[in-house]
Structures are given as structure tokens and as C-alpha cells.
Design an enzyme around this catalytic site. Sequence first.
Site, PDB file in Angstrom:
ATOM      1  N   GLY A   1      34.985  39.441  41.127  1.00  0.00           N
ATOM      2  CA  GLY A   1      33.585  39.059  40.943  1.00  0.00           C
ATOM      3  C   GLY A   1      32.713  40.248  40.540  1.00  0.00           C
ATOM      4  O   GLY A   1      31.509  40.096  40.321  1.00  0.00           O
TER       5      GLY A   1
ATOM      6  N   TYR B   1      49.565  56.227  29.137  1.00  0.00           N
ATOM      7  CA  TYR B   1      48.280  56.336  29.823  1.00  0.00           C
ATOM      8  C   TYR B   1      47.700  57.740  29.647  1.00  0.00           C
ATOM      9  O   TYR B   1      48.236  58.725  30.148  1.00  0.00           O
ATOM     10  CB  TYR B   1      48.407  55.995  31.314  1.00  0.00           C
ATOM     11  CG  TYR B   1      48.957  54.603  31.588  1.00  0.00           C
ATOM     12  CD1 TYR B   1      48.861  53.587  30.635  1.00  0.00           C
ATOM     13  CD2 TYR B   1      49.583  54.298  32.791  1.00  0.00           C
ATOM     14  CE1 TYR B   1      49.362  52.318  30.877  1.00  0.00           C
ATOM     15  CE2 TYR B   1      50.085  53.023  33.048  1.00  0.00           C
ATOM     16  CZ  TYR B   1      49.969  52.045  32.077  1.00  0.00           C
ATOM     17  OH  TYR B   1      50.475  50.787  32.314  1.00  0.00           O
TER      18      TYR B   1
ATOM     19  N   GLY C   1      43.226  40.467  37.692  1.00  0.00           N
ATOM     20  CA  GLY C   1      42.737  39.923  36.415  1.00  0.00           C
ATOM     21  C   GLY C   1      41.904  40.933  35.657  1.00  0.00           C
ATOM     22  O   GLY C   1      40.957  40.580  34.962  1.00  0.00           O
ATOM     23  N   ARG C   2      42.252  42.240  35.806  1.00  0.00           N
ATOM     24  CA  ARG C   2      41.499  43.365  35.219  1.00  0.00           C
ATOM     25  C   ARG C   2      40.075  43.413  35.801  1.00  0.00           C
ATOM     26  O   ARG C   2      39.122  43.730  35.109  1.00  0.00           O
ATOM     27  CB  ARG C   2      41.493  43.306  33.688  1.00  0.00           C
ATOM     28  CG  ARG C   2      42.907  43.374  33.095  1.00  0.00           C
ATOM     29  CD  ARG C   2      42.869  43.466  31.589  1.00  0.00           C
ATOM     30  NE  ARG C   2      44.204  43.408  30.994  1.00  0.00           N
ATOM     31  CZ  ARG C   2      44.942  44.480  30.686  1.00  0.00           C
ATOM     32  NH1 ARG C   2      44.489  45.681  30.923  1.00  0.00           N
ATOM     33  NH2 ARG C   2      46.134  44.340  30.136  1.00  0.00           N
ATOM     34  N   GLY C   3      39.979  43.074  37.066  1.00  0.00           N
ATOM     35  CA  GLY C   3      38.694  43.155  37.772  1.00  0.00           C
ATOM     36  C   GLY C   3      37.959  41.827  37.870  1.00  0.00           C
ATOM     37  O   GLY C   3      37.091  41.649  38.718  1.00  0.00           O
ATOM     38  N   LEU C   4      38.340  40.868  36.990  1.00  0.00           N
ATOM     39  CA  LEU C   4      37.630  39.579  36.957  1.00  0.00           C
ATOM     40  C   LEU C   4      37.633  38.874  38.307  1.00  0.00           C
ATOM     41  O   LEU C   4      36.629  38.307  38.749  1.00  0.00           O
ATOM     42  CB  LEU C   4      38.353  38.675  35.948  1.00  0.00           C
ATOM     43  CG  LEU C   4      37.579  38.114  34.790  1.00  0.00           C
ATOM     44  CD1 LEU C   4      38.480  37.290  33.898  1.00  0.00           C
ATOM     45  CD2 LEU C   4      36.389  37.308  35.253  1.00  0.00           C
TER      46      LEU C   4
ATOM     47  N   HIS D   1      58.116  49.680  28.061  1.00  0.00           N
ATOM     48  CA  HIS D   1      56.715  49.252  28.158  1.00  0.00           C
ATOM     49  C   HIS D   1      56.463  48.074  27.210  1.00  0.00           C
ATOM     50  O   HIS D   1      55.840  47.088  27.595  1.00  0.00           O
ATOM     51  CB  HIS D   1      55.798  50.440  27.828  1.00  0.00           C
ATOM     52  CG  HIS D   1      54.419  50.321  28.390  1.00  0.00           C
ATOM     53  ND1 HIS D   1      53.577  51.396  28.515  1.00  0.00           N
ATOM     54  CD2 HIS D   1      53.720  49.262  28.847  1.00  0.00           C
ATOM     55  CE1 HIS D   1      52.426  50.988  29.039  1.00  0.00           C
ATOM     56  NE2 HIS D   1      52.486  49.704  29.238  1.00  0.00           N
TER      57      HIS D   1
HETATM   58  N1  LIG Z   1      53.050  47.009  31.878  1.00  0.00           N
HETATM   59  C1  LIG Z   1      51.955  46.774  31.211  1.00  0.00           C
HETATM   60  O1  LIG Z   1      51.954  46.399  30.048  1.00  0.00           O
HETATM   61  C2  LIG Z   1      50.637  46.962  31.922  1.00  0.00           C
HETATM   62  C3  LIG Z   1      49.437  46.484  31.350  1.00  0.00           C
HETATM   63  C4  LIG Z   1      48.243  46.666  32.065  1.00  0.00           C
HETATM   64  C5  LIG Z   1      48.255  47.300  33.298  1.00  0.00           C
HETATM   65  N2  LIG Z   1      49.431  47.779  33.811  1.00  0.00           N
HETATM   66  C6  LIG Z   1      49.477  48.475  35.119  1.00  0.00           C
HETATM   67  O2  LIG Z   1      48.822  47.669  36.085  1.00  0.00           O
HETATM   68  C7  LIG Z   1      47.833  48.452  36.746  1.00  0.00           C
HETATM   69  C8  LIG Z   1      46.701  47.583  37.235  1.00  0.00           C
HETATM   70  O3  LIG Z   1      46.144  46.821  36.183  1.00  0.00           O
HETATM   71  P1  LIG Z   1      44.637  46.962  35.733  1.00  0.00           P
HETATM   72  O4  LIG Z   1      44.043  48.212  36.302  1.00  0.00           O
HETATM   73  O5  LIG Z   1      44.640  46.798  34.271  1.00  0.00           O
HETATM   74  O6  LIG Z   1      43.948  45.663  36.333  1.00  0.00           O
HETATM   75  P2  LIG Z   1      43.576  45.209  37.832  1.00  0.00           P
HETATM   76  O7  LIG Z   1      44.287  46.011  38.823  1.00  0.00           O
HETATM   77  O8  LIG Z   1      43.718  43.739  37.828  1.00  0.00           O
HETATM   78  O9  LIG Z   1      42.002  45.507  37.872  1.00  0.00           O
HETATM   79  C9  LIG Z   1      41.501  46.814  37.828  1.00  0.00           C
HETATM   80  C10 LIG Z   1      40.003  46.718  37.691  1.00  0.00           C
HETATM   81  O10 LIG Z   1      39.466  46.111  38.857  1.00  0.00           O
HETATM   82  C11 LIG Z   1      38.529  46.973  39.487  1.00  0.00           C
HETATM   83  N3  LIG Z   1      38.789  46.879  40.934  1.00  0.00           N
HETATM   84  C12 LIG Z   1      39.891  47.297  41.592  1.00  0.00           C
HETATM   85  N4  LIG Z   1      39.796  47.013  42.908  1.00  0.00           N
HETATM   86  C13 LIG Z   1      38.587  46.408  43.065  1.00  0.00           C
HETATM   87  C14 LIG Z   1      37.914  45.895  44.169  1.00  0.00           C
HETATM   88  N5  LIG Z   1      38.460  45.914  45.388  1.00  0.00           N
HETATM   89  N6  LIG Z   1      36.668  45.356  43.984  1.00  0.00           N
HETATM   90  C15 LIG Z   1      36.101  45.303  42.766  1.00  0.00           C
HETATM   91  N7  LIG Z   1      36.716  45.774  41.658  1.00  0.00           N
HETATM   92  C16 LIG Z   1      37.950  46.328  41.811  1.00  0.00           C
HETATM   93  C17 LIG Z   1      38.782  48.340  38.942  1.00  0.00           C
HETATM   94  O11 LIG Z   1      37.566  49.045  38.862  1.00  0.00           O
HETATM   95  P3  LIG Z   1      37.340  50.499  39.515  1.00  0.00           P
HETATM   96  O12 LIG Z   1      38.387  51.395  38.976  1.00  0.00           O
HETATM   97  O13 LIG Z   1      35.975  50.878  39.077  1.00  0.00           O
HETATM   98  O14 LIG Z   1      37.441  50.314  40.982  1.00  0.00           O
HETATM   99  C18 LIG Z   1      39.327  48.058  37.551  1.00  0.00           C
HETATM  100  O15 LIG Z   1      38.275  47.920  36.640  1.00  0.00           O
HETATM  101  C19 LIG Z   1      47.449  49.515  35.714  1.00  0.00           C
HETATM  102  O16 LIG Z   1      46.847  50.647  36.301  1.00  0.00           O
HETATM  103  C20 LIG Z   1      48.800  49.829  35.115  1.00  0.00           C
HETATM  104  O17 LIG Z   1      49.503  50.732  35.967  1.00  0.00           O
HETATM  105  C21 LIG Z   1      50.606  47.605  33.144  1.00  0.00           C
END
Ligand SMILES: NC(=O)c1ccc[n+]([C@@H]2O[C@H](COP(=O)([O-])OP(=O)(O)OC[C@H]3O[C@@H](n4cnc5c(N)ncnc54)[C@H](OP(=O)(O)O)[C@@H]3O)[C@@H](O)[C@H]2O)c1
Length: 330
Positions: A215, A61, A209-212, A127
Site C-alpha cells: 500500500g 545488480y 509485488g514490487r511494493g504494491l 538469471h
Molecule cells: N530473478 C529475477 O529475475 C528477479 C527479478 C526481480 C527481483 N528479483 C529479486 O527479488 C528481490 C525482491 O524483489 P523487489 O525488490 O523487486 O520487489 P519486492 O520485494 O516485492 O518489493 C520491494 C519494494 O517494496 C518496498 N518495501 C519493502 N518492504 C516494505 C514494507 N515493509 N513496507 C512498505 N514498502 C516496502 C521497497 O521499498 P524500500 O526499499 O524503500 O523499503 C521496494 O520498493 C530483489 O531484490 C532481487 O533480489 C529477482
Amino acid sequence: MTEMQRPLRALGASGLTAFPLGLGCASLSGSYGPSDDDNALRVLHEAHSRGVTMFDTSDKYGNGHNEELLARAFGAVRDSVLIASKFGNMAGKDGKVADNRPETIQASCEASLRRLRCDAIDLYYIHRIDAAVPIEDTIGAMARLVEQGKVRALGICEVNPATLRRAHGVHPIAAIQSEYSILYRAEAEEVLSVTRELGIAFVAYAPLGRGLLTGAVQPGSLGDRDERLRHPRFSAENLPRNLELVQTIEEVARQRGCTSGQISLAWLLAQGDDIIPIPGTKTMTRLIENIEAAAIMLSQDEIAFIAKSIPPDAAAGLRYRAEHMKNMYL
Ligand SMILES: NC(=O)c1ccc[n+]([C@@H]2O[C@H](COP(=O)([O-])OP(=O)(O)OC[C@H]3O[C@@H](n4cnc5c(N)ncnc54)[C@H](OP(=O)(O)O)[C@@H]3O)[C@@H](O)[C@H]2O)c1
């Protein structure tokens, strides 16, 4: 809404425990567009002050920036946080991405410790699994890090049931980390039968779902430096279909007087006390909203309604682009 505090969750048999929701820190180093360090430090401190204990990072990261950020945030309170980091997902000079050679693991861990400015990483994950190295050799090298006191507990990302069994036979695995959300859960549900048999925690990444699932992502809303533009689920064809599925969650959220993101996290937390979702956010209000989801208890009817309305194979688009899927779930 029935509100009660959920107890800490165990990381397998390692003796480590964590607040039921961790904080995924990747986006604090630019994975979803630019990030600002001063804001990131405020978000990290707020999470900690509200009881979050597990902070999820990786040497990947921001090419080490994220680990340095955590050292800046928590240097003074290192013992009250659980740092989870990872190795084996950096593109080398040879173009190889997953590199699990024992000598790479030792060097990666020592470099992470220097950036984290601490003596030991609490939870250290593979990872990406390197198919060229037997998992027994990889876990053997990680077990030596435990013997050296450089790592407290071991984890694996994107591991399938058969590989997990082999790994756990070499050294206890405390946690696996894989994508797990209402939208993408077929593989997670398959591997959960094995984590539960072996007493291993499941850290759910991308739980929104990466923000999906919030909504908040709509057609045309992603910035041009946002890596999600390359993810199939957000393509012009797939995004509208996925947003239709999110309507079920929005409906439950309206009934409960909370947000879709909170319902998505509460649904995951209700799948078992071995599940620790790690939502990521750069935004203070969203951080607080997400942490508050830890106190939302869904009824059995609500849990079943969501699962039935969004079956495991309902999402439109693969989790990653096809060429990356071959490195997943090995
Ligand atoms: N092991 C692996 O291979 C792997 C792969 C991917 C991710 N990860 C880990 O998992 C963590 C989380 O995954 P992710 O960040 O990819 O996806 P996520 O947590 O599913 O979604 C994050 C996204 O959602 C938005 N978000 C968060 N809270 C929100 C809310 N309450 N309302 C509206 N939007 C919201 C964030 O935007 P804003 O920042 O603008 O709020 C960001 O764009 C990563 O940080 C990482 O540590 C690990």
C-alpha cells in the site's frame, strides 16, 4: 496472533538450508532509485543479526556493485551466510541480453567470485534463459562449475515446467526463482506442481509485488529514477485498479494488527515450506517489519479469503513490459 518460529527451509536436495525469508538485495544498488552504501551495509548487517541467511544478488545488480557490497558486508562472516547470485542477464555488445553460452557462464562465474571475494557461490542461477542455447548445454556448463568447487548448488530464474524437467535431468536443480506474490501467481502455481514433484525449492521474488502489496506505492509516489515507472502494473491506468485489490489485504492486516506487507509475506510462507520469499528493502524499519512476518501464521480461513478475493489473474498489467515478457517463463 499466534506466534511461533518457522524452521529453516531446504534448498531442494542440495543440503543447503535458509531462514524462511531471504533478503533481495537489488535495490541496494539503485534499481528503485538512488541507494547509499553506508545505509545498505547497516541493512545487510541488521538482516544477518536477526537471523536472515540468504542474500540474493546478481552480476546485473548495479553492474557488479551489489556483489561487491555483499563482500564488504559479509567478508568476515562468509560461512554464516548463503550467497545466491546469477548470470545471463547483462546486455552484451551485440545487444543480446540473455547469454547462456558455456564460455560466458564460466567467465561470469569467475568475475562474480572476484567481486564477492570468495571461493564459491552457494547458489548460482541462470538469471535469464537464452533460447539460442539448449538448456542441457547451459546446465552442463553450470555442473562443471560445481565440479570445480566454484558453485555449491544450481538454480534457474523464470523457468517453465518443461524446461525445468530437462534441466533437472542433467544436474539436480536446488531452487528456482520466479515472481510469486498474491498479485502475480498464475505461472508460479503452474510450475509449483513440478518443483514439488522433483523436490526443488521455490524462491519467490518480488513477493511484495514490487511494493504494491504494502500500500506504500500511490499514484505519483515513485521517484523519476525508479525503474518501476516502466512496469505496466504501476501505469496511471493500472495502479488504481491494483490498489483496489490491495484493500482485501489491508482489511486482513487491520484485523490482525499488522501491516499489509506482513500479511502478503505470511500468505506466501503459508503456501508451503518449500517457498522462500526474498523481499527487498533499503529501509531499516521495513526490514525489521518484513523479518517479523516470518512469525505470523495465518489461519486457513484467512489464507482462503485472500486467495478468493484476489484470484490469480486479477492483477491489472503484465509483470513486465510486453517486449520483456518474451524472455520470461521459458
Ligand atoms: N530473478 C529475477 O529475475 C528477479 C527479478 C526481480 C527481483 N528479483 C529479486 O527479488 C528481490 C525482491 O524483489 P523487489 O525488490 O523487486 O520487489 P519486492 O520485494 O516485492 O518489493 C520491494 C519494494 O517494496 C518496498 N518495501 C519493502 N518492504 C516494505 C514494507 N515493509 N513496507 C512498505 N514498502 C516496502 C521497497 O521499498 P524500500 O526499499 O524503500 O523499503 C521496494 O520498493 C530483489 O531484490 C532481487 O533480489 C529477482
